[in-house]
Design an enzyme around this catalytic site. Structure first.
Site, PDB file in Angstrom:
ATOM      1  N   GLU A 141       1.559  -7.657  74.037  1.00  0.00           N
ATOM      2  CA  GLU A 141       2.011  -8.608  73.018  1.00  0.00           C
ATOM      3  C   GLU A 141       1.919  -9.996  73.625  1.00  0.00           C
ATOM      4  O   GLU A 141       2.730 -10.370  74.466  1.00  0.00           O
ATOM      5  CB  GLU A 141       3.444  -8.305  72.597  1.00  0.00           C
ATOM      6  CG  GLU A 141       3.952  -9.227  71.501  1.00  0.00           C
ATOM      7  CD  GLU A 141       5.444  -9.110  71.270  1.00  0.00           C
ATOM      8  OE1 GLU A 141       5.870  -9.359  70.134  1.00  0.00           O
ATOM      9  OE2 GLU A 141       6.186  -8.794  72.214  1.00  0.00           O
ATOM     10  N   HIS A 151       6.645  -3.884  63.226  1.00  0.00           N
ATOM     11  CA  HIS A 151       8.099  -3.924  63.100  1.00  0.00           C
ATOM     12  C   HIS A 151       8.662  -5.339  63.102  1.00  0.00           C
ATOM     13  O   HIS A 151       9.829  -5.545  62.766  1.00  0.00           O
ATOM     14  CB  HIS A 151       8.720  -3.134  64.248  1.00  0.00           C
ATOM     15  CG  HIS A 151       8.412  -3.711  65.594  1.00  0.00           C
ATOM     16  ND1 HIS A 151       7.137  -3.695  66.134  1.00  0.00           N
ATOM     17  CD2 HIS A 151       9.182  -4.356  66.494  1.00  0.00           C
ATOM     18  CE1 HIS A 151       7.155  -4.289  67.308  1.00  0.00           C
ATOM     19  NE2 HIS A 151       8.383  -4.705  67.552  1.00  0.00           N
ATOM     20  N   ASP A 152       7.848  -6.327  63.493  1.00  0.00           N
ATOM     21  CA  ASP A 152       8.286  -7.720  63.554  1.00  0.00           C
ATOM     22  C   ASP A 152       7.765  -8.565  62.393  1.00  0.00           C
ATOM     23  O   ASP A 152       7.945  -9.780  62.391  1.00  0.00           O
ATOM     24  CB  ASP A 152       7.815  -8.366  64.870  1.00  0.00           C
ATOM     25  CG  ASP A 152       8.668  -7.969  66.056  1.00  0.00           C
ATOM     26  OD1 ASP A 152       9.833  -7.578  65.858  1.00  0.00           O
ATOM     27  OD2 ASP A 152       8.163  -8.029  67.198  1.00  0.00           O
ATOM     28  N   ASP A 209       5.590  -5.248  75.701  1.00  0.00           N
ATOM     29  CA  ASP A 209       6.347  -6.290  75.018  1.00  0.00           C
ATOM     30  C   ASP A 209       6.291  -7.610  75.789  1.00  0.00           C
ATOM     31  O   ASP A 209       6.356  -7.629  77.020  1.00  0.00           O
ATOM     32  CB  ASP A 209       7.803  -5.812  74.901  1.00  0.00           C
ATOM     33  CG  ASP A 209       8.652  -6.656  73.992  1.00  0.00           C
ATOM     34  OD1 ASP A 209       8.293  -6.798  72.811  1.00  0.00           O
ATOM     35  OD2 ASP A 209       9.693  -7.162  74.452  1.00  0.00           O
ATOM     36  N   ASP A 251       6.456   2.007  73.788  1.00  0.00           N
ATOM     37  CA  ASP A 251       6.727   0.587  73.964  1.00  0.00           C
ATOM     38  C   ASP A 251       7.246   0.365  75.375  1.00  0.00           C
ATOM     39  O   ASP A 251       8.118   1.102  75.843  1.00  0.00           O
ATOM     40  CB  ASP A 251       7.781   0.116  72.958  1.00  0.00           C
ATOM     41  CG  ASP A 251       7.341  -1.097  72.167  1.00  0.00           C
ATOM     42  OD1 ASP A 251       7.080  -2.127  72.805  1.00  0.00           O
ATOM     43  OD2 ASP A 251       7.248  -1.012  70.936  1.00  0.00           O
TER      44      ASP A 251
END
Length: 576
Positions: free
Chosen positions: A266, A343-344, A208, A101
């Protein structure tokens, strides 16, 4: 989107790992890098070609590692840099890739850069972040520099008593935004967060909040979209800003020095997807889009959980979201991803199917696996999805919810309504359906104490159903959710021309219960029919006579002519 010699990442199945919740190796209750290393063979056997590991960098953990204090170190409870190097080596030995990430819109307020920046107004790193003097209202009250609101609620500006200015944080106050307009800042970001890990053999990054790095000069007030709040999410002035493509082109040149590096950004809503992921643009390989996973949320950032769960989604909305993603880059040189969980996001079975019985859980899991595996793009599979993990039980109290967004949302509703029980019950019902916490419940490996996740006290409660829903129970069961995932991923590999690269065509996307679509490849076509209801539904689009011409597959294992059973998915692949 077909490619005669596609790069490795187009046809890859990527397994996402949330480190804190995957596998603990030392009994401290927190997942770690040695734990991940011990499960590499399991991940490989699940059908994965690569792993993506959520942030493991050193961090105060105000936002589960997305507040980074040192890009070149590992959070000590997770392990060491040497542990990460061991994971990279183990994956490469098995022909697998490793993605990390990349969190570079902001750092932790405990990062050395920010400590210098806030030390004085004339510090050389002052301009590495956004600092602004206060505004004052007509009564002389100090106010933030503008009306921007933070993702977690409240103002996006935090007052610094020492230097008598505010700093910008689009996320938590502990996550100050980096100033990408400063060229020295960008050079430091590239060196510490990219070169450092690429030189250790990392094969790519999930990047991200990739469209937030360029803010509109002058940081003007945001458009008022929420009349009930003093602060507004500043989408129009922080997303897709004037220099964003310049910055991403610079980053691309860093990655290009290391060969076939994969980058997946993202990318928030209201973005021109192709401008980011076009191969000719040379910026990102692909994007994580939100059309599908946002089905069920209320509009807006700070209000996303303000929704009644029973009215949160319809099949036609889900089908429209699938079509939007699949059609966004058709006949272009861009690329997409296919995913239902990360994860979100809450667990997809609980959101769009049924977890009320063991039978409905298993059938829904297989139905959603067929949906995801027959959509074009790079497939992202989240830990626990392959065994059909579901949301937390309804009787868990709010105290079991650990995510900062859940905590702040529930707190804000209480403050806004004076603790009104009805309002708090509605807020909690939304969290029970949609909260990020559900994806962060530790992995269930077996039926032993703490589900085989840890020998100590887990940092987050183990799911109540762990004795039934766990990896060990499914490894040798040919009818299990995991066995179906392995099978459908193999079918996806064997028919990549149509399932990975094919062009999507809706056939039936407004029916209340059944979702049907076609995929068209260079030599073959596929037809997919998915029953999203708990009752039998008529289905006449595929017949047994067609099965003789190609591959016929049902999530039930056998085919019943003319109808779909509860939560059944059916796939036919044959000549065009």
């Amino acid at each position: 989107m077909a490619d005669s010699t596609p790069p490795w990442w187009k046809e890859a199945n990527i397994y996402q790992i949330y480190p804190a919740s995957f596998q603990d190796s030392n009994g401290d209750g927190i997942g770690d890098l040695p734990g991940i290393l011990s499960r590499i063979d399991y991940i490989k056997d699940s059908g994965a070609d690569a792993i993506w590991i959520c942030p493991t960098y050193d961090s105060p953990q105000h936002d589960m590692g997305y507040d980074i204090s040192d890009y070149e170190s590992v959070y000590p409870p997770y392990g060491t840099v040497e542990d990460m190097e061991a994971i990279i080596a183990a994956c490469h030995k098995r022909g697998m890739k490793v993605l990390l990430d990349l969190v570079i819109n902001h750092t932790s307020n405990e990062h050395a850069w920010f400590k210098e920046s806030r030390s004085s107004k004339d510090n050389p790193k002052r301009d590495w972040y956004f600092w602004r003097p206060p505004r004052y209202d007509s009564q002389g009250n100090r106010k933030p520099p503008n009306n921007w609101g933070a993702f977690s609620g409240g103002s996006a500006w935090e007052w610094d008593e020492g230097t008598q200015e505010y700093y910008l944080h689009l996320f938590c106050p502990e996550q100050p935004d980096l100033n990408w307009d400063n060229s020295e800042t960008r050079k430091a970001i590239y060196q510490t967060s990219m070169h450092f890990w690429l030189q250790k053999g990392v094969d790519g990054f999930r990047i991200d909040t990739v469209n937030l790095y360029s803010k509109v000069p002058g940081l003007p007030d945001a458009e008022i979209t929420n009349e009930t709040s003093e602060y507004q999410w500043p989408r129009d002035v922080v997303c897709n800003g004037p220099r964003i493509h310049e910055f991403l082109s610079e980053m691309y040149n860093v990655f290009a020095q290391y060969g076939a590096i994969m980058t997946v950004g993202e990318l928030g809503p209201d973005s021109d997807i192709l401008s980011y992921v076009s191969a000719s643009a040379k910026q990102l390989n692909m994007a994580i889009q939100f059309d599908l996973v946002n089905v069920g949320f209320a509009p807006g950032i700070s209000t996303r959980y303000e929704v009644s769960p029973e009215d949160s989604w319809t099949l036609s909305k889900l089908a429209s979201a699938v079509a939007a993603i699949q059609g966004s880059l058709a006949n272009s040189d861009g690329w997409v991803t296919t995913y239902l969980e990360n994860h979100d996001q809450a667990r997809s079975i609980s959101r769009w199917g049924s977890d009320l019985t063991e039978e409905s859980r298993v059938q829904t899991a297989k139905l959603l696996a067929m949906l995801q595996a027959t959509l074009s793009g790079t497939l992202l599979l989240y830990q626990g999805q392959e065994i059909g993990m579901v949301n937390a039980p309804k009787d868990w109290p709010i105290e079991e919810y650990k995510d900062i967004l859940s905590v702040e949302f529930y707190k804000a509703i209480g403050a806004r309504t004076g603790g009104d029980p009805k309002a708090l019950a509605c807020a909690f019902a939304a969290l029970q359906s949609l909260a990020r916490d559900h994806a962060r419940i530790p992995m269930s490996w077996d039926g032993s104490r703490n589900a085989g996740f840890t020998q100590g006290k887990p940092w987050m409660r183990i799911h109540d159903n762990y004795a039934l829903v766990n990896v060990q129970n499914q490894l040798s069961d040919e009818h299990s959710v995991r066995s179906f995932w392995k099978k459908i991923l193999q079918v996806r590999k064997e028919h990549a021309d149509v399932l990975v690269h094919g062009i999507y065509k809706a056939v039936q996307d407004e029916d209340l219960n059944v979702f049907i679509y076609e995929k068209h490849g260079s030599r073959r076509k596929a037809v997919v029919a998915l029953n999203f209801s708990g009752a039998e539904q008529p289905c006449q689009v595929m017949h047994s006579s067609e099965a003789a011409k190609g591959t016929y597959m049902s999530t039930y294992g056998d085919v019943v002519e003319g109808r779909l059973r509860p939560y059944e998915g059916r796939l036919w692949i044959g000549p065009s």
